[in-house]
Design a protein around this motif. Structure first.
Motif, mmCIF file in Angstrom:
data_model
loop_
_atom_site.group_PDB
_atom_site.id
_atom_site.type_symbol
_atom_site.label_atom_id
_atom_site.label_comp_id
_atom_site.label_asym_id
_atom_site.label_seq_id
_atom_site.Cartn_x
_atom_site.Cartn_y
_atom_site.Cartn_z
ATOM 1 N N TYR A 1 1.017 -1.362 -0.199
ATOM 2 C CA TYR A 1 -0.045 -0.080 -0.178
ATOM 3 C C TYR A 1 0.938 1.186 0.103
ATOM 4 N N ARG B 1 -4.444 6.347 11.240
ATOM 5 C CA ARG B 1 -5.120 5.612 10.318
ATOM 6 C C ARG B 1 -4.727 4.177 10.184
ATOM 7 N N LEU C 1 1.282 5.345 0.143
ATOM 8 C CA LEU C 1 0.784 6.423 0.540
ATOM 9 C C LEU C 1 1.692 7.420 0.648
ATOM 10 N N GLN D 1 -2.826 4.939 -2.524
ATOM 11 C CA GLN D 1 -3.833 4.977 -1.579
ATOM 12 C C GLN D 1 -4.984 6.026 -2.378
ATOM 13 N N SER E 1 -0.875 13.535 1.730
ATOM 14 C CA SER E 1 -2.302 13.595 1.539
ATOM 15 C C SER E 1 -3.114 12.502 2.300
ATOM 16 N N PHE E 2 -2.535 11.947 3.347
ATOM 17 C CA PHE E 2 -3.282 10.711 3.949
ATOM 18 C C PHE E 2 -3.971 11.102 5.207
ATOM 19 N N GLN E 3 -3.367 12.080 6.069
ATOM 20 C CA GLN E 3 -4.278 12.496 7.194
ATOM 21 C C GLN E 3 -3.391 13.545 8.053
ATOM 22 N N TRP F 1 -12.032 11.018 3.973
ATOM 23 C CA TRP F 1 -12.182 10.157 5.093
ATOM 24 C C TRP F 1 -13.670 10.214 5.732
ATOM 25 N N MET G 1 -6.976 12.220 1.002
ATOM 26 C CA MET G 1 -7.995 11.257 1.216
ATOM 27 C C MET G 1 -9.377 11.654 1.775
ATOM 28 N N GLY H 1 -0.697 16.699 5.229
ATOM 29 C CA GLY H 1 -0.674 15.094 6.423
ATOM 30 C C GLY H 1 0.623 14.981 7.023
ATOM 31 N N ILE I 1 -5.722 1.057 7.459
ATOM 32 C CA ILE I 1 -4.646 0.102 6.497
ATOM 33 C C ILE I 1 -4.798 -1.341 6.771
ATOM 34 N N VAL J 1 -0.807 9.361 9.885
ATOM 35 C CA VAL J 1 -0.711 7.872 9.387
ATOM 36 C C VAL J 1 -0.887 7.075 10.457
#
Length: 579
Positions: free
Chosen positions: A39, A63, A41, A398, A45-47, A442, A440, A55, A67, A60
């Motif tokens: 995966y 989250r 990421l 992602q 841009s994830f969290q 959410w 992302m 992010g 994942i 990460v």
């Protein structure tokens, strides 16, 4: 620098050198990467955890359970090192420091331990083709022609006409890859941004420095390294011009509108000398059982064959991903069979790694001319299963598990809001890479879809992505997200998909299929790559011991494949499946 994070096998009281070691029933398979799902990421841009719109690693961590729920084997993070961030962190100033922007060293140490506790391996993105022009190495190198690091980068005198020494082009501009430096009275090579000067891999001191950086992170307990632009490491030392391209054969993954298509990349990069310099890296990685080296091999005349060269034998990389699936044409059985034949011929049963989208090459749902074809949801469900059944590893970008499409310019991202330096320079001729890098979504009920509590995310979130948020899809059994979870968890229970051989079946289009065999299982995978129903002749397949319905709901007639349908079955041990 003081290292605080102990490698995972020490944290859990294990001996990593013992190939039989087991933790709570989880096999410590040192070849986990052979058919892994990785995966990918970008922390950007994830969290976002601190409200700055970008992010970070604490995000990460927040989250990680999400994942884990997907059923993937590893997480690959885009660069997290010290950097001016001209290019998503692919312009490094400090290889041994985690950037404060992402939470610093302590956040990474916590992420690594928590990931390992969940059975997730962690792969870091290593940028060793170039550095930032603000890196201390380059600051010293550019100062004069006789300092200790004068030869750490690729320098050249002007050509006969007083301009650049040859015709090599930058991948980010289509203009000269040579940048003038008045202090030295020479040009330096920059295959990407002018602020990303290329390291001189012919210098043994540079190679030793790279090995030192690799060992630093291996000692911290990472499980793999993704080698950015690995086929760019070496250049033709005579600085011969690249020949001009003839005919219409383009490199994998390169748009015909890209100015790079004017040349064949045989002197500026894709040099055979690079392969020899991989051996010390491989030997170092092999000192840490279970560590994998994943190479990015793209922008090549034949990325499949070249990626296979980069994984041949025991002195090169473990994996290398290629661009065979990055094409702008309708996805059809004939084309898919040609691709798989090509990959098996080049790789055999080792080293292949597939991508159908990533931070450079768009989103899975935007491949294969999808906007013009308007593929239905059933097509993408079929492709999700096909991708995880193919032999080799697969990198899932992602948001692709949510069915996100690329953000559009200017509808979703105004041109003035573009962050990608390639996109800013090439728009509107080329779309750039920001469309696949948006944050992302959410929670569609929260501001900025739950990505940040700040005033705005670093890139706009397309309005259409709210309807595909994790929160909305999580409770829908028919959602794209839950389908990906189904196929990824199902995959883990199929021994033949973890390791073994592959045989392509001779099926008439629109059917495409293959037989995976290994670890005591034979698994038949057949896909209907068309929008009309197709019936399979059971006599072609022989006796089938078990039909795998993936979702636990067998079809009344398993041999009647609906539009974009599939059949996964276990032939009897002595059944002869038609070749």
């Amino acid at each position: 620098m003081t290292v605080h994070c102990r490698p995972w096998w020490r944290e859990l009281g294990l001996d990593r050198n013992d190939p039989n070691e087991d933790d709570a029933g989880q096999a410590r398979d040192h070849r986990w990467w052979v058919n892994a799902v990785i995966y990918q990421l970008t922390p950007w841009s994830f969290q976002d955890s601190d409200g700055d719109g970008i992010g970070d690693l604490p995000g990460v961590i927040r989250r990680l359970d999400y994942i884990t729920s997907l059923g993937v084997d590893a997480v690959w993070l885009t660069p997290i090192f010290g950097s001016p961030m001209d290019d998503l962190g692919y312009d490094v100033t400090d290889f041994e420091k985690v950037a404060p922007l992402f939470g610093g060293d302590a956040a990474f140490e916590r992420l690594l331990l928590l990931a390992h506790q969940r059975g997730l391996r962690v792969i870091l993105d290593m940028v060793w083709n170039h550095t930032s022009d603000r890196h201390a190495w380059f600051v010293e190198s550019r100062a004069s022609r006789d300092n200790p690091k004068a030869d750490w980068y690729v320098w050249a005198d002007p050509g006969a006409d007083g301009g650049p020494p040859n015709n090599w082009l930058s991948s980010f501009s289509g203009e000269s890859a040579w940048i003038w430096e008045a202090a030295r009275g020479q040009y330096y090579l920059a295959n990407f941004l002018p602020s990303q000067p290329d390291l001189n891999w012919y210098n043994p001191d540079v190679r030793d420095a790279v090995l030192a950086q690799a060992r630093f992170w291996l000692e911290r307990g990472i499980d793999g390294m993704r080698l950015d632009a690995v086929n760019f490491f070496c250049h033709d030392r005579s600085l011969a011009d690249n020949p001009m391209r003839e005919g219409d054969c383009l490199p994998d993954g390169i748009s015909p509108d890209n100015p790079l298509t004017r040349q064949r990349f045989v002197n500026s990069f894709c040099r055979p000398e690079t392969l020899d310099y991989l051996a010390p890296l491989r030997r170092l990685a092999d000192e840490y059982p279970g560590v994998a080296l994943l190479g990015e091999v793209i922008e090549a005349e034949d990325s499949v064959r070249l990626a296979a060269d980069y994984t041949a034998g025991r002195e090169r990389l473990h994996l290398a991903y290629h661009g065979a699936l990055l094409f702008d044409a309708r996805m059809e059985a004939v084309h898919m069979r040609r691709i798989l034949d090509r990959v098996l011929d080049a790789f055999g049963d080792r080293g292949a790694c597939w991508i159908a989208g990533n931070h450079d090459f768009g989103r899975l749902h935007s491949q294969w001319n999808a906007r013009d074809q308007d593929y239905p949801g059933d097509f993408h469900r079929m492709m999700a299963l096909l991708l995880v059944c193919l032999p080799g590893a697969f990198c899932l970008w992602q948001g692709d598990e949510l069915g996100l499409t690329e953000a559009r310019i200017p509808e979703d991202i105004p041109p003035e809001a573009l962050k990608d330096p390639f996109g800013r320079r090439m728009y509107p001729r080329l779309k750039g890479r920001d469309g696949a890098r948006t944050p992302m979504p959410w929670d569609d009920g929260a501001a900025h879809c739950g990505f940040t509590t700040g005033d705005a995310p670093w890139l706009p979130i397309p309005r259409a992505h709210a309807a595909r948020s994790v929160a909305r899809q999580a409770s829908d059994p028919q959602s794209t997200l839950n389908h990906w979870r189904q196929v990824l968890h199902w995959r883990r229970k199929q021994p033949a998909l973890r390791e073994g051989t592959t045989r392509v079946l001779d099926l008439a289009p629109p059917l495409f299929g293959f037989l995976r065999e290994g670890a005591g299982q034979r698994l038949l995978c057949v896909f209907n790559m068309d929008g009309r129903a197709v019936r399979i002749d059971p006599a072609r397949l022989g006796p089938l011991r078990c039909l795998n319905a993936i979702d636990g709901t067998p079809r009344e007639d398993p041999f009647l494949l609906p539009p974009w349908g599939w059949l996964c079955a276990e032939p009897e041990a002595d059944a002869a499946v038609a070749a």
